[in-house]
Scaffold this active site. Structure first.
Site, PDB file in Angstrom:
ATOM      1  N   CYS A  82      -6.704   5.786   7.151  1.00 50.12           N
ATOM      2  CA  CYS A  82      -5.971   4.764   6.398  1.00 50.12           C
ATOM      3  C   CYS A  82      -4.954   4.138   7.342  1.00 50.12           C
ATOM      4  O   CYS A  82      -4.033   4.819   7.811  1.00 50.12           O
ATOM      5  CB  CYS A  82      -5.269   5.405   5.200  1.00 50.12           C
ATOM      6  SG  CYS A  82      -4.222   4.273   4.265  1.00 50.12           S
ATOM      7  N   CYS A 115      -4.671  -3.166   2.625  1.00 52.08           N
ATOM      8  CA  CYS A 115      -5.511  -2.128   3.240  1.00 52.08           C
ATOM      9  C   CYS A 115      -5.503  -2.387   4.742  1.00 52.08           C
ATOM     10  O   CYS A 115      -5.991  -3.419   5.202  1.00 52.08           O
ATOM     11  CB  CYS A 115      -6.934  -2.174   2.691  1.00 52.08           C
ATOM     12  SG  CYS A 115      -8.062  -1.009   3.491  1.00 52.08           S
ATOM     13  N   ASN A 131       0.884  -1.166   0.000  1.00 53.09           N
ATOM     14  CA  ASN A 131       0.000   0.000   0.000  1.00 53.09           C
ATOM     15  C   ASN A 131       0.927   1.223   0.000  1.00 53.09           C
ATOM     16  O   ASN A 131       1.634   1.462   0.985  1.00 53.09           O
ATOM     17  CB  ASN A 131      -0.845  -0.029   1.265  1.00 53.09           C
ATOM     18  CG  ASN A 131      -2.200   0.620   1.146  1.00 53.09           C
ATOM     19  OD1 ASN A 131      -2.914   0.700   2.133  1.00 53.09           O
ATOM     20  ND2 ASN A 131      -2.588   1.093  -0.014  1.00 53.09           N
ATOM     21  N   GLU A 171     -10.719  -0.780  -2.772  1.00 53.02           N
ATOM     22  CA  GLU A 171     -10.754   0.456  -1.994  1.00 53.02           C
ATOM     23  C   GLU A 171     -11.485   1.569  -2.722  1.00 53.02           C
ATOM     24  O   GLU A 171     -11.163   1.886  -3.869  1.00 53.02           O
ATOM     25  CB  GLU A 171      -9.330   0.924  -1.670  1.00 53.02           C
ATOM     26  CG  GLU A 171      -8.666   0.137  -0.551  1.00 53.02           C
ATOM     27  CD  GLU A 171      -7.507   0.899   0.069  1.00 53.02           C
ATOM     28  OE1 GLU A 171      -7.726   2.046   0.522  1.00 53.02           O
ATOM     29  OE2 GLU A 171      -6.391   0.354   0.090  1.00 53.02           O
ATOM     30  N   ARG A 172     -12.454   2.149  -2.041  1.00 52.88           N
ATOM     31  CA  ARG A 172     -13.109   3.335  -2.576  1.00 52.88           C
ATOM     32  C   ARG A 172     -12.087   4.477  -2.596  1.00 52.88           C
ATOM     33  O   ARG A 172     -11.181   4.525  -1.763  1.00 52.88           O
ATOM     34  CB  ARG A 172     -14.329   3.717  -1.740  1.00 52.88           C
ATOM     35  CG  ARG A 172     -13.989   4.107  -0.327  1.00 52.88           C
ATOM     36  CD  ARG A 172     -15.180   4.626   0.447  1.00 52.88           C
ATOM     37  NE  ARG A 172     -14.740   5.155   1.745  1.00 52.88           N
ATOM     38  CZ  ARG A 172     -15.497   5.831   2.566  1.00 52.88           C
ATOM     39  NH1 ARG A 172     -16.758   6.064   2.262  1.00 52.88           N
ATOM     40  NH2 ARG A 172     -15.031   6.278   3.711  1.00 52.88           N
ATOM     41  N   ASN A 232      -2.602   1.559   6.957  1.00 50.39           N
ATOM     42  CA  ASN A 232      -1.239   1.439   6.446  1.00 50.39           C
ATOM     43  C   ASN A 232      -0.612   2.815   6.246  1.00 50.39           C
ATOM     44  O   ASN A 232       0.588   3.005   6.465  1.00 50.39           O
ATOM     45  CB  ASN A 232      -1.227   0.670   5.128  1.00 50.39           C
ATOM     46  CG  ASN A 232      -1.455  -0.811   5.321  1.00 50.39           C
ATOM     47  OD1 ASN A 232      -1.096  -1.383   6.351  1.00 50.39           O
ATOM     48  ND2 ASN A 232      -2.058  -1.451   4.341  1.00 50.39           N
TER      49      ASN A 232
END
Length: 267
Positions: free
Chosen positions: A81, A206, A13, A196-197, A83
Site C-alpha cells: 500500500c 490509492c 487514505n 480497492e480490493r 499511501n
C-alpha cells in the site's frame, strides 16, 4: 486487552497504526482487525498497519529500520500500500525510530523514503518491468495489481459498481485486482478514482493506483513527461520515474502523510 493506536491519513487514505515491535498484536485475528477498521463499531480506516522490527534484515550489513505489515479493512493481510507506506514513514518518525530518511521492508521488498519537516513523504516504489496494454485498459503491478482505464465524465462515474464488476470478473480470477478510472486534465496531470480490493469500495486515494496510473498514461502516450501529477479524491500526489528500455525504475510516490489522532481501544 487495551491497545494504543495512532490514526494517519495520506490524501484521504486512512490507516490505523500500531507499534508492534514487541510482537503483542494477534495478527491471525482477522475479525479483530476488521473490527478495528470498522467505521461504525471501531476506529475506522481503509487498513491497519503494524510497525515491526525486521529480524532478518537486522542481521545484514544493510539493515532496515523497520518492517511494514499491512492489512486491508476486511482483516486480511494484503499486498503493498503506497499511501500506507508513506504514512508508516511519518509514524516511524513520530516514534523516533527514524529521523528524515529510512529504508524499510514490505511485502514487495525494500523501500527507501525521505520525509520533510512539513510532512511530505517521498517513497520509492518497486520497479515495473511489465505493462500490459490493450485497447480497453492497461494492467500493471506497482506492488499491488492495478487495472487502469480511461473514462469520460469521471466525476459522475459509478466507481463502486463498475469497479466491483471488473475486480470480480474472470479477467483477474480469485485474486482480483484494484481498478482505477482515469481522466486527463492537462499534459502531465490526470485525475483518478479507485476501487480497492480488500476495502471493496472506492477510497479517497490509492498510492499504488496513482503510481500505476502515471506509468500507464506514459506507456500509452498520453504524456511524455516522467513526472506526473495525479489528482485523487483526497488531494494531490506526484509520481516520478525513469524509463530504461522496457523497464520503469527509480519510481517515487510523493505526497503528504498526516497524523490525525492517538487513542486507546479495548478488545
Amino acid at each position: 486487552m487495551q491497545t494504543e493506536f495512532y490514526k494517519y491519513q495520506g490524501t484521504g487514505n486512512d490507516f490505523v497504526m500500531i507499534d508492534n515491535r514487541t510482537n503483542f498484536f494477534p495478527k491471525e485475528n482477522i475479525k479483530l482487525i476488521e473490527q478495528l477498521c470498522n467505521r461504525r463499531f471501531g476506529i475506522g480506516a481503509d487498513g491497519l498497519i503494524l510497525l515491526e522490527n525486521d529480524s532478518i534484515a537486522s542481521n545484514l550489513a544493510n539493515a532496515t529500520d523497520f518492517k511494514m505489515v499491512y492489512y486491508n479493512s476486511d482483516g486480511n493481510q494484503s499486498s503493498m500500500c503506497g499511501n500506507g507506506g508513506r504514512c508508516l514513514v511519518a509514524f516511524a518518525k513520530k516514534l523516533n525510530v527514524i529521523e528524515n530518511q529510512t529504508v524499510f521492508i514490505a511485502t514487495d521488498g525494500l523501500h527507501h523514503a525521505t520525509i520533510s519537516e512539513d510532512g511530505i513523504v517521498s517513497l520509492q516504489m518497486k520497479s515495473v518491468d511489465a505493462v500490459k496494454i490493450t485497447p480497453e485498459y492497461v494492467f500493471l503491478d506497482t506492488g499491488s495489481p492495478h487495472h487502469i482505464q480511461m473514462v469520460d465524465h469521471l466525476e459522475h462515474f459509478n466507481v463502486k459498481e463498475v469497479g466491483a464488476k471488473i475486480r470480480y470478473s474472470d479477467l483477474y480470477g480469485n485474486a482480483g485486482s484494484n481498478v482505477n478510472f482515469v481522466k486527463q486534465v492537462s499534459e502531465n496531470t490526470f485525475a483518478i478514482r479507485t476501487y480497492e480490493r480488500g476495502v471493496e469500495d472506492e477510497t479517497l486515494s490509492c498510492g499504488t493506483g496513482a503510481t500505476a496510473a502515471a506509468i500507464a498514461m506514459y506507456s500509452i502516450g498520453k504524456t511524455n513527461l516522467n513526472t506526473v501529477q495525479i489528482n485523487v479524491q483526497g488531494g494531490k500526489l506526484e509520481i516520478s520515474f525513469d524509463k530504461t528500455h522496457e523497464k520503469f525504475t527509480n519510481v517515487f510516490l510523493k505526497g503528504p502523510a498526516e497524523f490525525v489522532f492517538k487513542g486507546t481501544i479495548q478488545w
